[in-house]
Design a protein around this motif. Structure first.
Motif, mmCIF file in Angstrom:
data_model
loop_
_atom_site.group_PDB
_atom_site.id
_atom_site.type_symbol
_atom_site.label_atom_id
_atom_site.label_comp_id
_atom_site.label_asym_id
_atom_site.label_seq_id
_atom_site.Cartn_x
_atom_site.Cartn_y
_atom_site.Cartn_z
ATOM 1 N N TYR A 1 47.166 77.743 18.234
ATOM 2 C CA TYR A 1 47.591 76.468 17.647
ATOM 3 C C TYR A 1 49.048 76.121 17.989
ATOM 4 C CZ TYR A 1 43.403 76.877 14.777
ATOM 5 O OH TYR A 1 42.101 77.001 14.358
ATOM 6 N N ILE A 2 49.716 77.022 18.729
ATOM 7 C CA ILE A 2 51.170 76.877 18.928
ATOM 8 C C ILE A 2 51.479 75.959 20.109
ATOM 9 C CG2 ILE A 2 53.327 78.140 19.242
ATOM 10 C CD1 ILE A 2 51.881 80.666 18.308
ATOM 11 N N ALA A 3 52.411 75.047 19.926
ATOM 12 C CA ALA A 3 52.825 74.176 21.025
ATOM 13 C C ALA A 3 53.373 75.033 22.169
ATOM 14 C CB ALA A 3 53.872 73.191 20.535
ATOM 15 N N PRO A 4 53.008 74.707 23.428
ATOM 16 C CA PRO A 4 53.409 75.563 24.556
ATOM 17 C C PRO A 4 54.923 75.689 24.730
ATOM 18 C CG PRO A 4 52.312 73.559 25.318
ATOM 19 C CD PRO A 4 52.120 73.620 23.851
ATOM 20 N N GLU A 5 55.689 74.649 24.350
ATOM 21 C CA GLU A 5 57.157 74.756 24.496
ATOM 22 C C GLU A 5 57.707 75.896 23.639
ATOM 23 O OE1 GLU A 5 55.538 72.135 23.356
ATOM 24 O OE2 GLU A 5 56.489 71.198 21.595
ATOM 25 N N ILE A 6 57.062 76.180 22.505
ATOM 26 C CA ILE A 6 57.500 77.288 21.645
ATOM 27 C C ILE A 6 57.231 78.608 22.361
ATOM 28 C CG2 ILE A 6 57.117 78.497 19.447
ATOM 29 C CD1 ILE A 6 56.431 75.873 18.135
ATOM 30 N N LEU A 7 56.043 78.717 22.970
ATOM 31 C CA LEU A 7 55.678 79.962 23.655
ATOM 32 C C LEU A 7 56.508 80.170 24.915
ATOM 33 C CD1 LEU A 7 51.814 79.810 23.148
ATOM 34 C CD2 LEU A 7 53.466 81.231 21.915
ATOM 35 N N ARG A 8 56.987 79.066 25.532
ATOM 36 C CA ARG A 8 57.819 79.193 26.733
ATOM 37 C C ARG A 8 59.261 79.531 26.367
ATOM 38 N NH1 ARG A 8 57.178 73.886 28.230
ATOM 39 N NH2 ARG A 8 54.966 73.383 28.215
ATOM 40 N N GLU B 1 46.239 63.322 24.763
ATOM 41 C CA GLU B 1 47.637 62.935 24.503
ATOM 42 C C GLU B 1 48.302 63.868 23.497
ATOM 43 O OE1 GLU B 1 48.103 58.729 23.518
ATOM 44 O OE2 GLU B 1 46.673 58.209 25.099
ATOM 45 N N LEU B 2 47.538 64.256 22.457
ATOM 46 C CA LEU B 2 48.084 65.165 21.433
ATOM 47 C C LEU B 2 48.385 66.532 22.027
ATOM 48 C CD1 LEU B 2 45.635 64.409 18.472
ATOM 49 C CD2 LEU B 2 47.907 63.421 18.846
ATOM 50 N N LEU B 3 47.548 66.954 22.997
ATOM 51 C CA LEU B 3 47.693 68.292 23.589
ATOM 52 C C LEU B 3 48.514 68.269 24.878
ATOM 53 C CD1 LEU B 3 44.097 69.742 22.969
ATOM 54 C CD2 LEU B 3 46.172 70.092 21.620
ATOM 55 N N ASN B 4 49.280 67.223 25.092
ATOM 56 C CA ASN B 4 50.139 67.173 26.276
ATOM 57 C C ASN B 4 51.110 68.361 26.251
ATOM 58 O OD1 ASN B 4 52.146 66.484 28.258
ATOM 59 N ND2 ASN B 4 51.335 64.388 28.179
ATOM 60 N N PRO B 5 51.126 69.171 27.336
ATOM 61 C CA PRO B 5 52.002 70.352 27.331
ATOM 62 C C PRO B 5 53.492 69.991 27.291
ATOM 63 C CG PRO B 5 50.736 70.211 29.389
ATOM 64 C CD PRO B 5 50.294 69.074 28.537
ATOM 65 N N GLU B 6 53.803 68.775 27.657
ATOM 66 C CA GLU B 6 55.197 68.345 27.707
ATOM 67 C C GLU B 6 55.527 67.544 26.427
ATOM 68 O OE1 GLU B 6 58.684 68.014 28.220
ATOM 69 O OE2 GLU B 6 57.714 69.097 29.894
ATOM 70 N N PRO B 7 56.340 68.131 25.519
ATOM 71 C CA PRO B 7 56.571 67.464 24.224
ATOM 72 C C PRO B 7 57.131 66.044 24.343
ATOM 73 C CG PRO B 7 58.079 69.322 24.529
ATOM 74 C CD PRO B 7 57.055 69.410 25.610
ATOM 75 N N ALA B 8 57.924 65.790 25.408
ATOM 76 C CA ALA B 8 58.505 64.450 25.557
ATOM 77 C C ALA B 8 57.420 63.393 25.747
ATOM 78 C CB ALA B 8 59.474 64.433 26.733
ATOM 79 N N PHE B 9 56.292 63.798 26.323
ATOM 80 C CA PHE B 9 55.197 62.849 26.570
ATOM 81 C C PHE B 9 54.153 62.834 25.456
ATOM 82 C CE2 PHE B 9 56.310 63.864 31.179
ATOM 83 C CZ PHE B 9 57.205 62.811 31.244
ATOM 84 N N ARG B 10 54.326 63.726 24.496
ATOM 85 C CA ARG B 10 53.405 63.781 23.355
ATOM 86 C C ARG B 10 53.841 62.725 22.339
ATOM 87 N NH1 ARG B 10 54.245 69.354 21.487
ATOM 88 N NH2 ARG B 10 53.654 69.979 23.596
ATOM 89 N N PRO B 11 52.906 62.010 21.704
ATOM 90 C CA PRO B 11 53.332 60.965 20.777
ATOM 91 C C PRO B 11 53.921 61.527 19.473
ATOM 92 C CG PRO B 11 50.934 61.207 20.751
ATOM 93 C CD PRO B 11 51.436 62.091 21.843
ATOM 94 N N THR B 12 54.742 60.733 18.809
ATOM 95 C CA THR B 12 55.206 61.073 17.460
ATOM 96 C C THR B 12 54.077 60.729 16.489
ATOM 97 O OG1 THR B 12 56.029 58.847 17.084
ATOM 98 C CG2 THR B 12 57.588 60.426 18.036
ATOM 99 N N ALA B 13 54.197 61.183 15.240
ATOM 100 C CA ALA B 13 53.168 60.852 14.232
ATOM 101 C C ALA B 13 53.058 59.334 14.076
ATOM 102 C CB ALA B 13 53.500 61.519 12.902
#
Ligand code: ADP
Ligand code: MG
Ligand code: MG
Length: 271
Positions: A171-178, A242-254
């Protein structure tokens, strides 16, 4: 007065890494509560003890119809007890395990509420960091859409550029794991994993071995199998992508998610 005087323990509801959750009854009013009892010993090192008080201070601050209410806190040398509103219908994981798939309409209504809750938390500068079905408590036994978000044990404020690795495998965003810095967008990713599971009945990053789950989670290659996503609209698949975009900048806000065209279907169908 103390906890033992004020409440009677009825049964154990669940046990987690740092403590147990009990169903308790107010000795006077007979009202039922869920009590999360955390053992201080499990938080021995100073970094963790800060986390323990974080859960309390964040829960004290938040006020939202879809977030669990904290009523009281009891503390002694060994434990901290959080007296929470009791939600009697189990968590979303057990619901998934029983029903496997949800209709697109149920998921729409659920998602809308989840992202409204995240919009609220993020506007308060809070990241939940542990969004997963176990931490979503179902308030109704009939409707699949009513819930309360719980477990603020990993929640934190965004004020500093966060780097500590935190969350649940799969469930962890990939930027955290990187090991990159991250922010509220990490919660959007986890919400995407939950929605993927609700629609398909299977997790996007799965293996029997936990190290492999972590690797898949980090690589973040998402596929939509023909079998599990049969009959699912391209708009919904695009939404989850879109929610699972690996790049947080391209992921939408709530906020942006709530403006998505798939979400507008939910607005119409709810009334
Ligand atoms: P942990 O940090 O150990 O995961 P949680 O706060 O997530 O602790 O609680 C563990 C489990 O206990 C939840 O997944 C849920 O099944 C149950 N639980 C927690 N709070 C409540 C509550 N207020 N009402 C009913 N069940 C609860
Ligand atoms: Mg939990
Ligand atoms: Mg926790």
């Amino acid at each position: 007065t103390g906890f033992k005087h004020d409440y009677a323990k009825i049964k154990k509801l669940d046990s987690g890494k740092f403590g147990k959750v009990y169903l308790c009854e107010d000795s006077v009013s007979r009202e039922q509560f869920a009590v999360k009892r955390l053992k201080k010993e499990a938080f021995k090192d100073t970094k963790n003890i800060r986390q323990l008080y974080n859960e309390v201070s964040i829960l004290r601050k938040v006020k939202h119809p879809n977030i669990i209410k904290l009523f009281k806190i009891y503390e002694d040398n060994a434990t901290i007890s959080l007296v929470l509103e009791y939600i009697p219908n189990g968590n979303l994981l057990s619901r998934i395990q029983r029903r496997i798939k949800f209709t697109a309409n149920e998921v729409m209504i659920f998602s809308k509420k989840l992202f409204e809750t995240l919009r609220y938390l993020h506007s308060q500068g809070i990241i939940h960091r542990d969004l997963k079905p176990e931490n979503i408590l179902m308030t109704s036994s009939v409707s699949d859409c009513e819930f309360k978000l719980c477990d603020f044990g990993l929640a934190c404020y965004v004020d500093k550029a966060l780097k500590s690795k935190s969350g649940s495998p799969g469930y962890i965003a990939p930027e955290i794991l990187r090991g990159n810095s991250y922010s509220t967008k990490a919660d959007i990713f986890s919400a995407g994993v939950i929605i993927y599971i609700l629609i398909s009945g299977i997790p996007p990053f799965y293996s029997k071995q936990s190290e492999k789950v972590m690797k898949k989670n980090k690589d973040c290659k998402v596929s939509f199998s023909k079998n599990e996503f049969k009959g699912i609209s391209p708009l919904l698949i695009q939404f989850i992508t879109e929610l699972l975009n690996p790049e947080p900048a391209f992921r939408p806000t709530a906020e942006q998610v709530l403006g998505h065209s798939w979400m507008h279907l939910a607005c119409c169908s709810e009334s």
